[in-house]
Motif scaffolding. Structure first.
Motif, PDB file in Angstrom:
ATOM      1  N   ASP A 172     -52.742  19.929 -21.707  1.00  0.00           N
ATOM      2  CA  ASP A 172     -53.718  19.854 -22.791  1.00  0.00           C
ATOM      3  C   ASP A 172     -54.725  18.732 -22.544  1.00  0.00           C
ATOM      4  O   ASP A 172     -54.396  17.721 -21.923  1.00  0.00           O
ATOM      5  CB  ASP A 172     -53.007  19.594 -24.121  1.00  0.00           C
ATOM      6  CG  ASP A 172     -52.081  20.735 -24.518  1.00  0.00           C
ATOM      7  OD1 ASP A 172     -52.250  21.836 -23.961  1.00  0.00           O
ATOM      8  OD2 ASP A 172     -51.198  20.515 -25.366  1.00  0.00           O
ATOM      9  N   PHE A 173     -55.945  18.937 -23.023  1.00  0.00           N
ATOM     10  CA  PHE A 173     -56.947  17.872 -23.045  1.00  0.00           C
ATOM     11  C   PHE A 173     -57.761  18.023 -24.318  1.00  0.00           C
ATOM     12  O   PHE A 173     -57.748  19.088 -24.949  1.00  0.00           O
ATOM     13  CB  PHE A 173     -57.844  17.928 -21.799  1.00  0.00           C
ATOM     14  CG  PHE A 173     -58.749  19.129 -21.726  1.00  0.00           C
ATOM     15  CD1 PHE A 173     -60.071  19.056 -22.177  1.00  0.00           C
ATOM     16  CD2 PHE A 173     -58.300  20.339 -21.210  1.00  0.00           C
ATOM     17  CE1 PHE A 173     -60.912  20.155 -22.109  1.00  0.00           C
ATOM     18  CE2 PHE A 173     -59.136  21.440 -21.141  1.00  0.00           C
ATOM     19  CZ  PHE A 173     -60.448  21.349 -21.585  1.00  0.00           C
ATOM     20  N   GLU A 174     -58.462  16.966 -24.688  1.00  0.00           N
ATOM     21  CA  GLU A 174     -59.210  17.006 -25.944  1.00  0.00           C
ATOM     22  C   GLU A 174     -60.693  17.287 -25.731  1.00  0.00           C
ATOM     23  O   GLU A 174     -61.162  18.358 -26.089  1.00  0.00           O
ATOM     24  CB  GLU A 174     -58.995  15.703 -26.705  1.00  0.00           C
ATOM     25  CG  GLU A 174     -57.548  15.552 -27.160  1.00  0.00           C
ATOM     26  CD  GLU A 174     -57.283  14.266 -27.900  1.00  0.00           C
ATOM     27  OE1 GLU A 174     -58.241  13.491 -28.112  1.00  0.00           O
ATOM     28  OE2 GLU A 174     -56.121  14.011 -28.256  1.00  0.00           O
ATOM     29  N   GLU A 175     -61.421  16.365 -25.135  1.00  0.00           N
ATOM     30  CA  GLU A 175     -62.854  16.582 -24.955  1.00  0.00           C
ATOM     31  C   GLU A 175     -63.191  17.116 -23.568  1.00  0.00           C
ATOM     32  O   GLU A 175     -63.948  18.065 -23.418  1.00  0.00           O
ATOM     33  CB  GLU A 175     -63.606  15.278 -25.212  1.00  0.00           C
ATOM     34  CG  GLU A 175     -63.446  14.759 -26.650  1.00  0.00           C
ATOM     35  CD  GLU A 175     -64.179  13.450 -26.853  1.00  0.00           C
ATOM     36  OE1 GLU A 175     -64.843  12.981 -25.906  1.00  0.00           O
ATOM     37  OE2 GLU A 175     -64.085  12.893 -27.952  1.00  0.00           O
ATOM     38  N   LYS A 176     -62.647  16.493 -22.558  1.00  0.00           N
ATOM     39  CA  LYS A 176     -62.910  16.923 -21.188  1.00  0.00           C
ATOM     40  C   LYS A 176     -61.786  16.444 -20.292  1.00  0.00           C
ATOM     41  O   LYS A 176     -61.019  15.556 -20.655  1.00  0.00           O
ATOM     42  CB  LYS A 176     -64.241  16.364 -20.692  1.00  0.00           C
ATOM     43  CG  LYS A 176     -64.311  14.836 -20.698  1.00  0.00           C
ATOM     44  CD  LYS A 176     -65.681  14.339 -20.280  1.00  0.00           C
ATOM     45  CE  LYS A 176     -65.735  12.804 -20.317  1.00  0.00           C
ATOM     46  NZ  LYS A 176     -67.076  12.283 -19.914  1.00  0.00           N
ATOM     47  N   VAL A 177     -61.682  17.045 -19.109  1.00  0.00           N
ATOM     48  CA  VAL A 177     -60.681  16.637 -18.139  1.00  0.00           C
ATOM     49  C   VAL A 177     -61.265  16.799 -16.739  1.00  0.00           C
ATOM     50  O   VAL A 177     -61.958  17.780 -16.459  1.00  0.00           O
ATOM     51  CB  VAL A 177     -59.380  17.463 -18.281  1.00  0.00           C
ATOM     52  CG1 VAL A 177     -59.619  18.951 -18.049  1.00  0.00           C
ATOM     53  CG2 VAL A 177     -58.312  16.951 -17.321  1.00  0.00           C
ATOM     54  N   THR A 178     -61.023  15.826 -15.887  1.00  0.00           N
ATOM     55  CA  THR A 178     -61.479  15.891 -14.502  1.00  0.00           C
ATOM     56  C   THR A 178     -60.313  16.330 -13.628  1.00  0.00           C
ATOM     57  O   THR A 178     -59.227  15.746 -13.688  1.00  0.00           O
ATOM     58  CB  THR A 178     -62.012  14.528 -14.034  1.00  0.00           C
ATOM     59  OG1 THR A 178     -63.126  14.171 -14.845  1.00  0.00           O
ATOM     60  CG2 THR A 178     -62.460  14.593 -12.572  1.00  0.00           C
ATOM     61  N   VAL A 179     -60.558  17.365 -12.809  1.00  0.00           N
ATOM     62  CA  VAL A 179     -59.511  17.974 -11.992  1.00  0.00           C
ATOM     63  C   VAL A 179     -59.812  17.735 -10.521  1.00  0.00           C
ATOM     64  O   VAL A 179     -60.942  17.952 -10.067  1.00  0.00           O
ATOM     65  CB  VAL A 179     -59.407  19.485 -12.263  1.00  0.00           C
ATOM     66  CG1 VAL A 179     -58.296  20.111 -11.416  1.00  0.00           C
ATOM     67  CG2 VAL A 179     -59.175  19.752 -13.742  1.00  0.00           C
ATOM     68  N   SER A 180     -58.811  17.302  -9.781  1.00  0.00           N
ATOM     69  CA  SER A 180     -58.942  17.191  -8.329  1.00  0.00           C
ATOM     70  C   SER A 180     -57.877  18.074  -7.677  1.00  0.00           C
ATOM     71  O   SER A 180     -56.823  18.324  -8.255  1.00  0.00           O
ATOM     72  CB  SER A 180     -58.797  15.745  -7.870  1.00  0.00           C
ATOM     73  OG  SER A 180     -57.530  15.235  -8.206  1.00  0.00           O
ATOM     74  N   ILE A 181     -58.169  18.547  -6.462  1.00  0.00           N
ATOM     75  CA  ILE A 181     -57.259  19.409  -5.714  1.00  0.00           C
ATOM     76  C   ILE A 181     -57.071  18.802  -4.327  1.00  0.00           C
ATOM     77  O   ILE A 181     -58.038  18.385  -3.697  1.00  0.00           O
ATOM     78  CB  ILE A 181     -57.798  20.850  -5.590  1.00  0.00           C
ATOM     79  CG1 ILE A 181     -58.257  21.385  -6.945  1.00  0.00           C
ATOM     80  CG2 ILE A 181     -56.732  21.773  -5.007  1.00  0.00           C
ATOM     81  CD1 ILE A 181     -58.908  22.757  -6.891  1.00  0.00           C
ATOM     82  N   SER A 182     -55.842  18.773  -3.860  1.00  0.00           N
ATOM     83  CA  SER A 182     -55.567  18.219  -2.534  1.00  0.00           C
ATOM     84  C   SER A 182     -54.695  19.180  -1.742  1.00  0.00           C
ATOM     85  O   SER A 182     -53.980  20.017  -2.302  1.00  0.00           O
ATOM     86  CB  SER A 182     -54.885  16.856  -2.654  1.00  0.00           C
ATOM     87  OG  SER A 182     -53.674  16.959  -3.378  1.00  0.00           O
ATOM     88  N   ALA A 203     -65.123  18.383  -4.115  1.00  0.00           N
ATOM     89  CA  ALA A 203     -65.030  17.171  -4.925  1.00  0.00           C
ATOM     90  C   ALA A 203     -64.425  17.512  -6.281  1.00  0.00           C
ATOM     91  O   ALA A 203     -64.452  18.676  -6.718  1.00  0.00           O
ATOM     92  CB  ALA A 203     -66.415  16.540  -5.112  1.00  0.00           C
ATOM     93  N   PRO A 204     -63.853  16.527  -6.991  1.00  0.00           N
ATOM     94  CA  PRO A 204     -63.312  16.776  -8.334  1.00  0.00           C
ATOM     95  C   PRO A 204     -64.380  17.349  -9.265  1.00  0.00           C
ATOM     96  O   PRO A 204     -65.573  17.066  -9.130  1.00  0.00           O
ATOM     97  CB  PRO A 204     -62.865  15.386  -8.791  1.00  0.00           C
ATOM     98  CG  PRO A 204     -62.600  14.636  -7.522  1.00  0.00           C
ATOM     99  CD  PRO A 204     -63.629  15.130  -6.555  1.00  0.00           C
ATOM    100  N   PHE A 205     -63.942  18.142 -10.215  1.00  0.00           N
ATOM    101  CA  PHE A 205     -64.854  18.768 -11.172  1.00  0.00           C
ATOM    102  C   PHE A 205     -64.326  18.565 -12.587  1.00  0.00           C
ATOM    103  O   PHE A 205     -63.137  18.274 -12.789  1.00  0.00           O
ATOM    104  CB  PHE A 205     -65.028  20.263 -10.874  1.00  0.00           C
ATOM    105  CG  PHE A 205     -63.729  21.016 -10.743  1.00  0.00           C
ATOM    106  CD1 PHE A 205     -63.115  21.596 -11.854  1.00  0.00           C
ATOM    107  CD2 PHE A 205     -63.107  21.137  -9.508  1.00  0.00           C
ATOM    108  CE1 PHE A 205     -61.926  22.286 -11.734  1.00  0.00           C
ATOM    109  CE2 PHE A 205     -61.903  21.826  -9.373  1.00  0.00           C
ATOM    110  CZ  PHE A 205     -61.309  22.399 -10.483  1.00  0.00           C
TER     111      PHE A 205
END
Length: 512
Positions: A172-182, A203-205
């Protein structure tokens, strides 16, 4: 024999894959209380592992996983009768995101170091070390724990490309969340948002709406399985205003938010993360990192502290979740609300005898009076008085992983000693521990390490250098008003001295 071993693992001979499951303890018989000495365990399939962790290892019965650490801790596999291409280590969700780990053969790192113990970490073994018969060691290279649920070992030529991992891994997140993939080194990552087409990840989005993210990795013409994580936008939760005692009694949760107000204690000057104790009239709790805002950037605490004037003695209001790490309650995901410095007055400077150099080391008294710790390692001197267990000096030493030093030989009162950590597989531990070296008790010593909290008091950790002297109680013999009382160089009273060097009334005297 090896074919039989594979059959016992419940696998076909073609796969040649070994899986070690730590979500149950029925087969392993791991300890359920911390053990700080090296120990070996054999599961029902006759496979043996060896764990050596000076900070301890145990099986967590509540959440079913193996926890072990910290820096220098090792997990040794038995040799495999097939060439190994890759070892995957799956960590429990909620494990430390800062744990550094790698695979070794002897002293040689044979894979790429990973950061973070949560989720799956894949270690592709360097080709020169893939031969059958190698003994592989998983080692922790940072001052953090690792929490393992499963380990998979893949035969050369049959390992697929490991799946990429998300950070965070959905939720869960409230306003926004930054996602990275490795993914593993050299792999190209492809990802898709919802039903959109796959695109190359670079790059993270940031996501602002509920979204399912899919991803796979590709290397040398091979593709991994496609994995997915769902990020769900939820309404902002209102924080509950509680005392620290009420917070400490609450359940662990990353979705329930609490507002706390207390006085900042034990904040180290220059700390980038904002780690400190928060104290009110009901108790104390450790704050693991303070952000400027909810979901804000890490390692920016110095900017926040300078702007808001946060310091030891500040009355601070924060919001965070109730977490736990290594059985210690913490405020996690914490962010700043307000600060009141009206009660912070001028602080008298602390006068120290030493300056932390080898030539002028800090004394035990210096370390005991410190309220802020040096950023760099420093030298500390004292006399070895024993080993520590359960915040007390042991009458008969059993602990290899620490020593206690005091201002004088023979002192064993807990409030007068400084605990010193001896890291596993290091020269300081070999030479200084008082189990193997009982003659060290009473000797003068200098240790070079990090001055920080250890055994819930001011101590020295991560010792990497030392000097030990045969000088013992000769430096601490007290004078007496009785004329003619004679001591030997070990501080023992001598009733009928012969020829030699003695101490009489606190002075060295040669008797001919």
């Amino acid at each position: 024999m090896f074919t039989a071993l594979l059959m016992m693992f419940g696998m076909t001979a073609m796969a040649q894959e070994v899986t070690l499951d730590f979500t149950t303890n029925e087969e392993w018989g791991l300890p359920t209380e911390y053990v700080t000495e090296a120990a070996s365990y054999t599961n029902a399939n006759k496979y043996t592992i060896t764990i050596n962790a000076s900070n301890g290892h145990k099986f967590n019965e509540k959440d079913q996983y193996l926890i072990w650490g910290k820096q220098g801790a090792t997990f040794t596999f038995s040799a495999f009768d097939f060439p190994v291409e890759r070892i995957d280590v799956t960590g429990r969700e909620g494990a430390s995101g800062n744990t550094l780990q790698n695979i070794y053969v002897g002293e040689e790192a044979v894979s790429t170091e990973t950061k973070g113990a949560t989720g799956k970490n894949s270690y592709v073994i360097a080709e020169a070390y893939q031969a059958a018969g190698n003994v592989y060691v998983l080692k922790i290279n940072s001052n953090h724990n690792s929490q393992i649920t499963k380990i998979e070992i893949f035969k050369k030529g049959e390992a697929s490309v490991p799946e990429p991992t998300f950070s965070p891994n959905g939720g869960d997140f409230e306003e926004k969340v930054t996602v990275s993939i490795s993914a593993i080194e050299g792999a190209t990552i492809y990802y898709a948002l919802g039903e959109a087409a796959f695109q190359t990840y670079s790059a993270p989005f940031t996501l602002t709406e509920t979204t399912t993210v899919k991803a796979y990795a590709e290397k040398d013409g091979k593709k991994s399985e496609t994995v997915s994580a769902t990020f769900t936008k939820v309404a902002a939760a209102e924080a509950q205003i509680v005392t620290i005692a009420q917070f400490n009694a609450a359940e662990v949760s990353n979705s329930v938010w609490y507002q706390l107000t207390g006085t900042v204690k034990n904040l180290v000057d220059g700390d980038q993360y904002g780690n400190f104790d928060l104290e009110d009239e009901t108790g104390s709790v450790y704050v693991y990192g303070l952000l400027s805002e909810k979901g804000g950037a890490k390692k920016q605490f110095q900017t926040l502290a300078a702007e808001k004037g946060i310091q030891n003695g500040s009355k601070l209001t924060i919001i965070g979740n109730r977490g736990v790490y290594n059985d210690k309650i913490e405020v996690v995901n914490a962010y700043f609300v307000s600060v009141d410095n009206s009660g912070v007055g001028p602080v008298d400077p602390i006068e120290l005898e030493g300056d932390g150099t080898k030539e002028k080391p800090y004394t035990v008294a210096d370390v005991k009076k410190m309220t802020q710790f040096p950023e760099e390692k420093a030298w500390v001197k004292g006399f070895i008085v024993g080993s520590i267990k359960s915040n007390a000096i042991e009458e008969t030493p059993t602990q290899y992983s620490n020593i206690a030093i005091a201002a004088e030989a023979g002192i064993t009162e807990w409030e007068s000693v400084v605990p010193v950590q001896l890291v596993n597989n290091t020269e300081p531990r070999t030479q200084l521990n008082v189990v193997d070296n009982p003659g060290n008790i009473g000797k003068a010593v200098k240790v070079y390490g990090t001055i920080t909290t250890y055994f819930s008091t001011n101590g020295v950790k991560d010792v990497s250098d030392f000097e030990i002297s045969n000088a013992t109680a000769i430096n601490t013999v007290k004078t007496t008003s009785e004329q003619g009382v004679v001591y030997n160089l070990q501080g023992q009273q001598v009733m009928q001295p012969t020829k030699g060097l003695y101490i009489i009334n606190g002075k060295k005297v040669v008797i001919k």
